[in-house]
Write a protein that holds these residues in place. Sequence first.
Motif, mmCIF file in Angstrom:
data_model
loop_
_atom_site.group_PDB
_atom_site.id
_atom_site.type_symbol
_atom_site.label_atom_id
_atom_site.label_comp_id
_atom_site.label_asym_id
_atom_site.label_seq_id
_atom_site.Cartn_x
_atom_site.Cartn_y
_atom_site.Cartn_z
ATOM 1 N N LEU B 193 43.069 33.299 9.332
ATOM 2 C CA LEU B 193 43.946 34.415 9.655
ATOM 3 C C LEU B 193 45.405 33.956 9.613
ATOM 4 O O LEU B 193 46.296 34.688 9.206
ATOM 5 C CB LEU B 193 43.603 34.903 11.068
ATOM 6 C CG LEU B 193 43.553 36.390 11.324
ATOM 7 C CD1 LEU B 193 42.726 37.108 10.300
ATOM 8 C CD2 LEU B 193 42.986 36.652 12.718
ATOM 9 N N ILE B 194 45.616 32.721 10.030
ATOM 10 C CA ILE B 194 46.987 32.215 10.090
ATOM 11 C C ILE B 194 47.479 31.726 8.743
ATOM 12 O O ILE B 194 48.620 31.963 8.368
ATOM 13 C CB ILE B 194 47.075 31.078 11.135
ATOM 14 C CG1 ILE B 194 46.985 31.688 12.529
ATOM 15 C CG2 ILE B 194 48.360 30.290 10.977
ATOM 16 C CD1 ILE B 194 47.294 30.721 13.631
ATOM 17 N N VAL B 195 46.623 31.051 7.993
ATOM 18 C CA VAL B 195 47.117 30.440 6.764
ATOM 19 C C VAL B 195 47.235 31.434 5.609
ATOM 20 O O VAL B 195 47.892 31.154 4.611
ATOM 21 C CB VAL B 195 46.271 29.213 6.320
ATOM 22 C CG1 VAL B 195 46.300 28.133 7.393
ATOM 23 C CG2 VAL B 195 44.859 29.601 5.973
ATOM 24 N N ASN B 196 46.607 32.628 5.732
ATOM 25 C CA ASN B 196 46.761 33.626 4.688
ATOM 26 C C ASN B 196 47.970 34.524 4.977
ATOM 27 O O ASN B 196 48.393 34.673 6.118
ATOM 28 C CB ASN B 196 45.500 34.485 4.578
ATOM 29 C CG ASN B 196 44.439 33.816 3.726
ATOM 30 O OD1 ASN B 196 44.565 33.725 2.506
ATOM 31 N ND2 ASN B 196 43.395 33.307 4.382
ATOM 32 N N ARG B 197 48.487 35.147 3.929
ATOM 33 C CA ARG B 197 49.655 36.016 4.102
ATOM 34 C C ARG B 197 49.270 37.311 4.826
ATOM 35 O O ARG B 197 48.206 37.861 4.575
ATOM 36 C CB ARG B 197 50.270 36.327 2.728
ATOM 37 C CG ARG B 197 50.979 35.124 2.099
ATOM 38 C CD ARG B 197 52.288 34.823 2.833
ATOM 39 N NE ARG B 197 52.606 33.389 2.750
ATOM 40 C CZ ARG B 197 53.530 32.798 3.513
ATOM 41 N NH1 ARG B 197 54.221 33.492 4.413
ATOM 42 N NH2 ARG B 197 53.759 31.505 3.388
#
Lengths: 461, 461
Positions: B193-197
């Motif tokens: 969730l964090i590493v994707n835009r």
Amino acid sequence: MTKHENEQIDERLDVIKHLLDNNEHLKIKEYIEELHPADIVEILLELDDEDQVHFFSILSWEQAGKVLEEVDSDTFIELLEILKREQKILILDQMAHDDMVDLIAELSEEKRKEIISLLDLEDAKKVTELLIYDEDTAGGIMTKEFITVRKDITIYQAIEDLRDKAGDAETIYYVYVVDKNERLVGVLSLRELIVNRPNKIIEDIMHEKVISVNLKTDQEDVAHLVSKYDLLAIPVVDDNNRIMGIITVDDIIDVIQEEATEDIYKFAGSSEAEDIDDDKIFHRIFISVKSRLPWLVITVFGGLLSAKVIGGFQEVLNKNTVLALFMPLLAGMGGNVGTQSSTLTVRGIAVGDIHGKEIFKTLFHEICVGFLVGLCCSIIVAVVSIFFVKGEVILSFVVGISMWANMITAATIGTLVPLIFKKIGVDPAVASAPFITTTIDITGLSIYFTLTTILLTKIVY
Amino acid sequence: MTKHENEQIDERLDVIKHLLDNNEHLKIKEYIEELHPADIVEILLELDDEDQVHFFSILSWEQAGKVLEEVDSDTFIELLEILKREQKILILDQMAHDDMVDLIAELSEEKRKEIISLLDLEDAKKVTELLIYDEDTAGGIMTKEFITVRKDITIYQAIEDLRDKAGDAETIYYVYVVDKNERLVGVLSLRELIVNRPNKIIEDIMHEKVISVNLKTDQEDVAHLVSKYDLLAIPVVDDNNRIMGIITVDDIIDVIQEEATEDIYKFAGSSEAEDIDDDKIFHRIFISVKSRLPWLVITVFGGLLSAKVIGGFQEVLNKNTVLALFMPLLAGMGGNVGTQSSTLTVRGIAVGDIHGKEIFKTLFHEICVGFLVGLCCSIIVAVVSIFFVKGEVILSFVVGISMWANMITAATIGTLVPLIFKKIGVDPAVASAPFITTTIDITGLSIYFTLTTILLTKIVY
């Protein structure tokens, strides 16, 4: 493992074997694309050597890397051999450092250097660093894949940082906070990073009390801390409190399983964990013999000592050969009660339930239990043995009394031996079944013959 | 537990006891503010009843809630009793649902209703729901504190959602994705969730293959899956694939420890896990007697059967009373070899190493090991026993041969019994030390006396 799961493995195995026999590489690729890497490993381990190599050669680099993380070091080398240099480089690059270190730690100096030479510079440095730690310590099971942030940045900056670095890190469920000297000063869960507003400063929301372990901490103690504090990962620091690695909960589960298996083997009198997955059947037999024989030889000499003890009472025995009938029963009951007491004591020590005031409570408890179960069993024996001794009630009474005394003694020895071992710094699990039963055999037979001699002389003759 | 840790507990205990004696409530509050809830629980459990209540009354609501999660149900009720209704409501509100369910499942109907009436409506509904599942199943150990998102929203919306809901959820390391019928269709880690835009749609980045378990899945199988796939949590679904709860890895660690302890106790012949923490010392003794006695009584009758067998050979025994000397040795060695084989087989089955083609490999392996260790031990016995039989070399040779035959048989029985039990659906761990050793005692003595009778008749007379 469930029955259903076993059937599923067998079914997959049949499919793969069939496809391998027909060289259907594309179909295999398609079939395993749906599977979790752990399932692929499971299939590979069940194949025989030839099929294993064949199957491995079909895997993608990522799958091959995952597989290598799970096999033993012999298989690791065998599978790697079949690859070209470029392939080796690509596959090794996929592997987690901690697993690679476990594998190459068991190789020869030469082989080890060869593998490390195939890694990129940074990985080679990390792996070489990890190799120096003992495999049973925190340093030996930690991974270098973790994420730190400086305490003076904002959450927004930290998250941006994570987006860049996250690919490398095995888990980023915790973010460790360091000061400018790389010293560990705090920790944040990813959850806290998300639920707080982006403009906050890390230092203001981090937890300052970080539970960490030293590089040299024993893996069992690490497991104990992770389980006590319900952690997902624990940081490993050097003597200057600089973070050197982390240990994740999945590796902790392996440690817990491994330690439980080791304890169970020790109870049974086997000095090392025997690797049931070892493929070389005669090598495995050799290892088993080597780890079990020492215990058995000790028991042989214990048994010969029992024979000596019985020999000392041969006169009583000659007069009452019927006494011989109850010897296995006596030894057996003593052994069982003693094993129950020692097992519960050893396990209690291992899981941390027995210390301080609990020591005397445990001893008292076990002696009471021995007293009560001994009473019940002795009454049964006294009553039933009347049929054996052809109505000589006194004799059966004597057998019952000796049995009772023997069982109370057995419970006491079974509890005391591990407690004393613990006190003098010997692994209590060494007080395993063979050791305890041999000790109890000797004391039990002495009690039996002494009591019967005294009682029979006084009462019967 | 490390020595250092034990010392630390004892030290904290001394401080708290001293402060309690002097009624220094403020100082206690200050002292424990620094501690982790798990440490506070540890202190409380070591205090005697009176101090326990006193100490508990000083805790903050949050600390009190954490403490109640860890105690047994008797202590839970005792501690709760001392509180006013409003305090009870506040403290119960702090507790995790799964722990509360474990506690109140053991209470009377009436008490249970009383506790549930103190919960807010939503909590009461969740707890009541959880109470219907068997405590050894996925439903019985799951928690209702999890987070789901709809598959058609963006990452940005999902994160905003999390900010609102995260307080309730025990872990949000995984976010479960559901369709409009609340059916589980995917999973995402918080990391993803964090590493994707933020503008991506959940459905496009989620993993569609979710590893889940059914409400009725046995907790041991759940633990096996979590450990195999290295999960931090596993979702629990009903028969329609709707997500009903999750099980987190910290609870899985408890299951693994619990199952290992249970297995160890079973090996030692104790039918249920004895609670070493139980404070009521005579109640604990009663429980221990109750769980160990059945095994011992079985062994008593086994032993009496041995006596019967020996009785059948009394003629040989009368002629050669020296044969009696080696009976405990014979029984002991058979028992030890058999226990080694059975322990390794039972543990192998438990951790999932023995199935399919492994069954015959294991049997072959154990028989070979029995053959070899038996050979070594028999040679020692044959040689040393010459001194006992006053130079009658034939007799010591006969003892050695019988010992060897006995040890091979023992290894075979020790391996076969758990395998057969597994096949016919009986828990292999029941093939524990008492059962195996009794069986082996009887066969061993029969072999011993039959062989000695035949060999001595043929050679000596």
